[in-house]
Design a protein around this motif. Structure first.
Motif, PDB file in Angstrom:
ATOM      1  N   LEU A 160     -39.413  11.014  22.800  1.00 46.60           N
ATOM      2  CA  LEU A 160     -39.830   9.629  22.626  1.00 46.60           C
ATOM      3  C   LEU A 160     -41.268   9.461  23.097  1.00 46.60           C
ATOM      4  CD1 LEU A 160     -39.064   6.682  21.930  1.00 46.60           C
ATOM      5  CD2 LEU A 160     -38.276   6.447  24.299  1.00 46.60           C
ATOM      6  N   GLY A 161     -42.099   8.832  22.262  1.00 42.54           N
ATOM      7  CA  GLY A 161     -43.505   8.666  22.599  1.00 42.54           C
ATOM      8  C   GLY A 161     -43.722   7.772  23.805  1.00 42.54           C
ATOM      9  N   LYS A 162     -43.145   6.571  23.814  1.00 45.73           N
ATOM     10  CA  LYS A 162     -43.330   5.617  24.912  1.00 45.73           C
ATOM     11  C   LYS A 162     -42.018   4.886  25.163  1.00 45.73           C
ATOM     12  CE  LYS A 162     -47.082   3.200  25.149  1.00 45.73           C
ATOM     13  NZ  LYS A 162     -48.173   2.244  24.838  1.00 45.73           N
ATOM     14  N   ARG A 163     -41.779   4.549  26.445  1.00 49.02           N
ATOM     15  CA  ARG A 163     -40.587   3.799  26.811  1.00 49.02           C
ATOM     16  C   ARG A 163     -40.875   2.309  26.974  1.00 49.02           C
ATOM     17  NH1 ARG A 163     -35.856   6.199  28.801  1.00 49.02           N
ATOM     18  NH2 ARG A 163     -35.875   8.479  28.766  1.00 49.02           N
ATOM     19  N   GLU A 164     -42.151   1.939  27.074  1.00 48.04           N
ATOM     20  CA  GLU A 164     -42.514   0.532  27.216  1.00 48.04           C
ATOM     21  C   GLU A 164     -43.500   0.154  26.106  1.00 48.04           C
ATOM     22  OE1 GLU A 164     -43.939  -0.210  31.133  1.00 48.04           O
ATOM     23  OE2 GLU A 164     -41.940  -0.085  32.040  1.00 48.04           O
ATOM     24  N   GLY A 191     -45.628  -6.284  19.430  1.00 45.84           N
ATOM     25  CA  GLY A 191     -46.318  -5.753  18.259  1.00 45.84           C
ATOM     26  C   GLY A 191     -46.589  -4.269  18.308  1.00 45.84           C
ATOM     27  N   GLU A 192     -46.389  -3.621  19.433  1.00 45.16           N
ATOM     28  CA  GLU A 192     -46.693  -2.193  19.574  1.00 45.16           C
ATOM     29  C   GLU A 192     -45.539  -1.350  19.044  1.00 45.16           C
ATOM     30  OE1 GLU A 192     -48.458   0.858  23.001  1.00 45.16           O
ATOM     31  OE2 GLU A 192     -47.506  -1.033  23.583  1.00 45.16           O
ATOM     32  N   SER A 193     -45.893  -0.136  18.559  1.00 46.24           N
ATOM     33  CA  SER A 193     -44.899   0.802  18.017  1.00 46.24           C
ATOM     34  C   SER A 193     -45.032   2.163  18.676  1.00 46.24           C
ATOM     35  CB  SER A 193     -45.065   0.944  16.497  1.00 46.24           C
ATOM     36  OG  SER A 193     -44.868  -0.268  15.832  1.00 46.24           O
ATOM     37  N   THR A 194     -43.979   2.976  18.516  1.00 44.25           N
ATOM     38  CA  THR A 194     -43.995   4.359  18.999  1.00 44.25           C
ATOM     39  C   THR A 194     -43.093   5.191  18.102  1.00 44.25           C
ATOM     40  OG1 THR A 194     -43.779   5.779  20.943  1.00 44.25           O
ATOM     41  CG2 THR A 194     -42.036   4.158  20.594  1.00 44.25           C
ATOM     42  N   LYS A 195     -43.222   6.515  18.222  1.00 44.13           N
ATOM     43  CA  LYS A 195     -42.416   7.432  17.423  1.00 44.13           C
ATOM     44  C   LYS A 195     -41.329   8.080  18.285  1.00 44.13           C
ATOM     45  CE  LYS A 195     -46.183   8.853  14.329  1.00 44.13           C
ATOM     46  NZ  LYS A 195     -46.957  10.035  13.846  1.00 44.13           N
ATOM     47  N   MET A 196     -40.172   8.302  17.676  1.00 43.72           N
ATOM     48  CA  MET A 196     -39.107   9.070  18.320  1.00 43.72           C
ATOM     49  C   MET A 196     -38.712  10.198  17.364  1.00 43.72           C
ATOM     50  SD  MET A 196     -35.458   7.906  19.985  1.00 43.72           S
ATOM     51  CE  MET A 196     -34.685   7.409  18.470  1.00 43.72           C
ATOM     52  N   LYS A 197     -38.936  11.429  17.802  1.00 42.17           N
ATOM     53  CA  LYS A 197     -38.603  12.589  16.982  1.00 42.17           C
ATOM     54  C   LYS A 197     -37.224  13.120  17.382  1.00 42.17           C
ATOM     55  CE  LYS A 197     -43.329  14.026  15.929  1.00 42.17           C
ATOM     56  NZ  LYS A 197     -44.288  15.149  15.919  1.00 42.17           N
ATOM     57  N   VAL A 198     -36.340  13.181  16.411  1.00 39.56           N
ATOM     58  CA  VAL A 198     -34.965  13.639  16.630  1.00 39.56           C
ATOM     59  C   VAL A 198     -34.790  14.985  15.953  1.00 39.56           C
ATOM     60  CG1 VAL A 198     -32.526  13.107  16.350  1.00 39.56           C
ATOM     61  CG2 VAL A 198     -34.181  11.243  16.672  1.00 39.56           C
ATOM     62  N   THR A 199     -34.410  15.987  16.733  1.00 38.70           N
ATOM     63  CA  THR A 199     -34.233  17.340  16.210  1.00 38.70           C
ATOM     64  C   THR A 199     -32.766  17.726  16.251  1.00 38.70           C
ATOM     65  OG1 THR A 199     -36.433  18.007  16.950  1.00 38.70           O
ATOM     66  CG2 THR A 199     -34.860  19.770  16.482  1.00 38.70           C
ATOM     67  N   LEU A 200     -32.273  18.229  15.138  1.00 33.13           N
ATOM     68  CA  LEU A 200     -30.892  18.715  15.052  1.00 33.13           C
ATOM     69  C   LEU A 200     -30.894  20.233  15.149  1.00 33.13           C
ATOM     70  CD1 LEU A 200     -27.948  17.380  13.220  1.00 33.13           C
ATOM     71  CD2 LEU A 200     -28.497  19.756  12.744  1.00 33.13           C
ATOM     72  N   ILE A 201     -30.052  20.784  16.024  1.00 41.00           N
ATOM     73  CA  ILE A 201     -30.001  22.230  16.287  1.00 41.00           C
ATOM     74  C   ILE A 201     -28.764  22.805  15.598  1.00 41.00           C
ATOM     75  CG2 ILE A 201     -29.953  24.009  18.075  1.00 41.00           C
ATOM     76  CD1 ILE A 201     -31.050  21.844  19.996  1.00 41.00           C
TER      77      ILE A 201
END
Length: 361
Positions: free
Chosen positions: A308-312, A316-326
């Motif tokens: 997760l890029g940012k928790r706060e 109007g602000e955005s962030t990216k969450m990268k989900v990886t499947l193993i």
């Protein structure tokens, strides 16, 4: 003179010890439901007992409430901390429901101690009633839940989860949950299930004892028989999503709550090979009017990892969450892989993200 006083004191203390010392009987199954019994097929009912006193327990005699039942018992003195038993043999010669009592005379009390058993004798040629079917099976025990989820719970409350259970084993069964953490308490009704009989387990959550806010996971284990051990076969996962008390009321009064918006809450990874990893990106935006906080985030599957890029996030602000499947871990996953997030959005305090994939050969 001093020696005489000491002697008198010794005698007095000895008398007190003699008066206090006595056996104490504790049964672990004093009332037993034997379920359905075939006509003229005698059954044996065993009562395990323990001497929790500080003097040997002596059972002098045992009586039964009718001639249809005979009894044997541990005839040797049972030392403090020792165990014994009383065994009743019921002839099942009369058709219909039955309730029988066994009286146990001992040096633990001036009156007999009573234990009982009940059930129903089925007439010849009649099949035993069809067993109740529940969707999940642990050994010979059926359950209506394979996991326990205390969802969106507020600190200071004591919610109760109800678990239906059926005994599909050939013998009487006492439901028992092992390895309960301090914040969980279980009670069973009834305490003993005859063959084919149903009951309930009530699991109470004490939120004041849960170690943290947000997501807490643990495992408890259903004993399939007396002396059972814990293992993956009798494991019941438990998930708790705990919010602070009155968290959302404060935002409602302010009139400017945060609001979480996600580009997706369902991820389809398609075909995944055993040694392959696949990643997808979710965009998270705060569309509210105050700061958005993601306080907790937990992967409820070993097949997923998250960055997760940012928790706060400011309004109007955005962030990216990268989900990886193993792919390597997919064969060990029993349920749909998912992610749980706890936020301070009063309308979406909990967000669940689910992932699906097919393991290709």
């Amino acid at each position: 003179m001093r020696r005489r006083r000491l002697f008198v004191l010794f005698v007095a203390l000895t008398a007190v010890v003699i008066m206090v010392a006595q056996p104490i009987v504790r049964f672990n199954n004093a009332n037993q439901n034997m379920g359905y019994v075939m006509w003229k097929q005698p059954i044996t009912i065993t009562y395990q007992l323990k001497n929790e006193g500080d003097k040997p327990l002596v059972i002098s005699r045992v009586t039964t409430s009718c001639g249809c039942t005979t009894a044997t018992w541990t005839e040797t003195p049972i030392p403090p901390g020792g165990s014994g038993q009383v065994i009743a043999l019921f002839d099942a010669a009369s058709i219909g429901q039955f309730y029988k009592e066994v009286g146990i005379y001992s040096n633990a009390a001036s009156m007999p101690l009573y234990v009982s058993f009940e059930g129903e004798v089925i007439p010849p040629g009649k099949e035993l009633p069809e067993q109740v079917e529940l969707p999940y099976q642990i050994g010979n025990i059926g359950l209506d839940k394979e996991e326990i989820i205390f969802d969106s719970i507020y600190k200071g409350t004591k919610p109760v989860m109800e678990i239906n259970v059926v005994n599909n084993s050939p013998a009487a069964y006492a439901p028992y949950l092992m390895h309960l953490p301090p914040y969980l308490n279980a009670t069973m009704t009834p305490e003993l299930l005859g063959k084919g009989r149903t009951g309930k387990i009530y699991l109470t959550l004490d939120t004041e004892k849960v170690p943290k806010l947000g997501i807490t996971t643990t495992s408890i284990y259903l004993a399939r028989f007396s002396g059972d051990k814990v293992g993956s076969e009798n494991e019941i996962p438990v998930s708790i999503v705990l919010f602070p008390a009155l968290q959302h009321a404060s935002y409602a009064l302010q009139g400017n709550p945060p609001a979480i918006s996600l580009s997706a809450t369902e991820l389809d990874f398609g075909e995944v090979r055993l040694g392959q990893k696949k990643t997808q990106t979710i965009y998270i935006t705060n569309t509210g009017r105050s700061k958005l906080t993601i306080s907790e985030m937990q992967m409820l599957s070993i097949a997923l990892t998250v960055k997760l890029g940012k928790r706060e996030l400011r309004p109007g602000e955005s962030t990216k969450m990268k989900v990886t499947l193993i792919g390597e871990n997919l064969p060990r996953v029993k349920k749909v892989p998912r992610i749980l997030m706890i936020t301070n959005d009063p309308k979406r305090p909990q967000v669940t993200i689910r992932a699906k994939a097919n393991l290709s050969k």
